[in-house]
Design an enzyme around this catalytic site. Structure first.
Site: not given
Ligand code: GDG
Length: 735
Positions: A386, A510, A288, A283, A142, A508
């Site tokens: 995700l 060049d 977003k 988040r 990352d 050769d």
């Molecule tokens: C970066 C990239 C890329 C959310 N709220 C709660 C909770 N979550 C978990 C979700 C999900 C994770 O957090 C969020 O993952 P994302 O992929 O949506 O976003 P980023 O955190 O911005 O992650 C993104 C990722 O890296 C992976 O490569 O997909 O694009 O920005 O798993 O479930 N989990 C719990 N409570 C919550 O209130 N337990």
């Protein structure tokens, strides 16, 4: 066995102070889950920040933490508050994050951030170097650690390095804004394999490599002086089974066993048979698209009044970076919008938006996923997302509809979702309507396909595919090394050549004896080359032939005074030492007036390109063109030429940034063999750098010592990196 070490900003566990001790809780996030199997199976370490500023810890506490981490196969990089502030909050989150998500207006250009970023990246690289041995593999994660691959390679070139970027890689036009753009690309190019979520991010990265550093890129390979780097798309998955199993488990529970949230949600549905829930989870972040989403929901309630009082949007916003001004503003904008809509459309028994500004336990998350009819995922930019995949995995009865932003990486894998542009609020409102009214059968058809796809490529598959590609790149590098002329191989070659009584040496020009210049006429021989040729010629056992695609006038002007044979225009003309020029085959050039206008049209349309006319060929040069446009036009030109040349005995040759149309049936291989017919030799050495030299490598007898300059695939027996290495080899023959 060689180990795999993982490097990420944070370690896969959270450390909390409790009384006089610390508790260690493993993370359950996607990355930690996917990686756990990899680094444990391969016996490596995970290197990252512990999450506690080191100035909050005493020396003995630091030691305690370090010792405990050893049992977890982890190694901490301790960062103090200032470093976290400048490297993490500063450069990572206030420079790279906005830039890579196309929010250039939020970038804080601050040299202190950059200096801290370099310093901390070096600390990570040093920590890796302490644990990694020769032959080990290192997987760096990352945007916080973009410089680490090169920093590791500089000190230990004998490891294999992979890098995965979890956020988008922006288009060159955006990336170029950054003052430190070259340094970041160079940092990444220390890796052997670079992974992105989507092909688009990969393409953007390769375009920046080409334009900023000028390296040659073929398909997904970057050709460096001494290595090949592979780039590929690996769309990150989730622990699919975990979500599916948990959803099944929660739904088997009896009413009293169910959580309060679960019961509340079920109560909501009991309020009316046509009640529907829409869910969004993110988040708190400006990428977003939360305000637009809320406004789109307002638009929906305005334009589809029949859904008022029966559709609720559950919006879970997880607090993040709350102390940063930008995020504070975003938070108040969201608060205000939610208040406005709830005030406008709400009633005693109806709240249009249920807004939670906090995080929820995993079980609650699954309950929300599995009870919501629609998932509304509308980021303005998102590397992957995700949440979208988790919603799909939690739908145990195959119903539910995904409304998805085309700006999220995950959209590439979810053609069955309703796709929207996150900036088009009326379009989102219509998509919500479409989702809420979609027949059950259609929902199930779409969901089944999505579940199969997302279930197959889960986070474990993702991790193992990346590791497989790392192993592939290892063997590519080894192949390269196997042909590479090391000092001991060079000594063997020199011994073989020098023990021969008569040697034919084909060189050769060049790219082999001299480097490339933008203007072909500027590549005249330098003093060192003249001396080198003179030294080679002075040994009567050497019979040197310069064999080039150049025209005879130029080569004669540059090398005419040397005691060398000259073969020009890829084998059209031969000038044996002391004799006149002769044509190797009878050729004509009456085809030129038909072909030339086509080449001219390409010159007119492609700034920086020009035509060179040789006796029996026409050459279109595009080295000075804007690189991507040059490559694109070259492909178009080849295409058009193929159609045209069928009436003539012509060939198209693709050299280094040139397309040459020349008489057919003649090439460097045929020319070299014709030349050898008249000479008895007991050793052949041939060196060349491009495609046209491959004819020579293939035609010459197997006993010939053939040497390719550069790293591409070749029929030659050996490879060297550069013009300098060629000169070094030739020099050894004269000493
Ligand atoms: C970066 C990239 C890329 C959310 N709220 C709660 C909770 N979550 C978990 C979700 C999900 C994770 O957090 C969020 O993952 P994302 O992929 O949506 O976003 P980023 O955190 O911005 O992650 C993104 C990722 O890296 C992976 O490569 O997909 O694009 O920005 O798993 O479930 N989990 C719990 N409570 C919550 O209130 N337990």
């Amino acid at each position: 066995m060689n180990k795999i070490h993982i490097v990420s900003n944070r370690l896969p566990l959270s450390i909390n102070r409790e009384d006089d001790d610390f508790t260690f809780t493993p993370s359950v996030g996607g990355l930690a889950t996917g990686m756990r199997s990899i680094y444990k199976d391969f016996g490596g370490k995970w290197i990252g920040w512990s999450g506690i500023p080191s100035d909050d810890l005493t020396t003995s506490e630091l030691k305690t933490i370090d010792a405990r981490l050893v049992n977890e196969n982890c190694k901490a990089v301790h960062l103090d508050s200032e470093e976290i502030n400048l490297y993490y909050e500063g450069f990572s989150n206030n420079v790279i994050w906005p830039l890579f998500h196309y929010f250039a207006q939020y970038i804080e250009y601050n040299v202190d951030y950059w200096e801290a970023y370099k310093k901390v990246n070096q600390r990570f690289a040093d920590a890796v170097l302490e644990v990694a041995n020769e032959g080990d593999t290192i997987w760096v994660h990352d945007y916080q650690l973009l410089l680490v691959p090169q920093m590791i390679r500089e000190k230990n070139p004998d490891v294999t390095i992979g890098f995965f970027l979890h956020i988008p890689f922006p288009s060159f036009e955006v990336f170029r804004i950054l003052p430190w753009r070259k340094e970041l690309i160079q940092g990444l190019l220390g890796a052997d394999l670079l992974g992105f979520h989507t092909y688009d991010y990969e393409r953007h990265f390769l375009s920046s490599v080409r334009r900023l550093l000028g390296y040659e890129v073929t398909f997904n390979e970057i050709h460096m002086e001494d290595r090949i780097i592979l780039c590929d798309a690996f769309p990150m998955g989730i622990d699919y089974a975990k979500f599916k199993d948990k959803a099944n488990e929660l739904f088997r529970k009896s009413l009293p066993e169910k959580s309060e949230l679960h019961r509340e949600l079920e109560k909501y549905f009991l309020m009316g048979s046509d009640r529907k829930l829409i869910l969004s989870i993110d988040r708190l972040d400006y990428t977003k698209g939360i305000p637009s989403r809320i406004r789109a929901f307002e638009h929906f309630l305005e334009h589809y009044p029949e859904f008022r009082n029966r559709v609720t949007l559950i919006m879970l916003v997880v607090p993040s970076r709350a102390e940063v001004e930008q995020y504070k503003l975003l938070k108040s904008e969201i608060d205000e919008l939610v208040g406005r809509i709830n005030g406008r459309f709400g009633g005693v028994n109806y709240t249009p938006i249920w807004y939670f500004y906090r995080s929820l336990p995993f079980d609650s998350l699954i309950e929300l996923y599995s009870l919501s009819d629609v998932a509304l995922v509308t980021p303005v930019r998102d590397g992957m997302n995700l949440v979208a995949k988790e919603y799909i995995a939690s739908r145990i009865n195959q119903t539910g509809v995904m409304v998805l932003s085309e700006m999220a990486g995950v959209s590439k894998e979810m053609g069955e979702a309703i796709m929207i542009n996150p900036n088009n609020e009326p379009e989102i409102a219509d998509a919500i309507y479409q989702a809420l009214t979609m027949p059950l059968e259609e929902q199930k058809d779409r969901m089944t396909v999505l579940q199969q796809r997302i279930g197959r490529y889960d986070v474990f598959k993702w991790a193992s595919e990346f590791v497989k590609s790392l192993q592939k790149v290892q063997s590519i590098q080894q192949n390269f090394l196997a042909k590479k002329i090391t000092p001991s191989v060079r000594k063997d070659i020199v011994d073989r050549v020098l023990s021969a009584k008569k040697r034919a040496i084909f060189l050769d020009y060049d790219g082999t004896l001299v480097g490339f210049k933008n203007d072909p006429q500027a590549a005249s021989p330098d003093e060192e080359l003249h001396k080198l040729l003179t030294a080679l010629e002075s040994d009567p056992k050497n019979m040197v032939t310069v064999i080039s695609g150049r025209d005879r006038e130029t080569l004669e002007r540059w090398l005419g005074n040397h005691k060398v044979n000259l073969i020009t225009e890829h084998g059209v003309w031969l000038r044996r030492l002391g004799e006149d020029w002769q044509m190797i085959d009878n050729l004509n050039s009456n085809w030129k007036p038909s072909i030339r206008p086509l080449l001219e049209s390409y010159v007119d349309r492609t700034p920086g390109t020009f035509i060179e006319e040789k006796n029996y060929s026409l050459v279109w040069h595009y080295r000075k063109a804007e690189p991507e446009q040059g490559e694109q036009r070259a492909n178009e030109l080849k295409d058009e030429l193929h159609d045209m040349i069928s009436n003539y005995n012509l060939e198209i040759m693709e050299g280094n940034k040139v397309i040459e149309v020349k008489a057919g049936g003649i090439n460097k291989g045929i020319a070299a063999m014709r030349f050898l017919n008249n000479h008895q030799v007991d050793c052949i050495l041939a060196i060349g750098d491009d495609w046209t030299d491959e004819y020579m490598f293939r035609e010459l007898p197997e006993t010939a010592i053939t040497v390719k300059v550069g790293l591409k695939n070749t029929a030659a027996t050996y490879k060297v990196e550069s013009v300098n290495s060629v000169r070094l080899l030739l020099k050894s023959l004269t000493e």
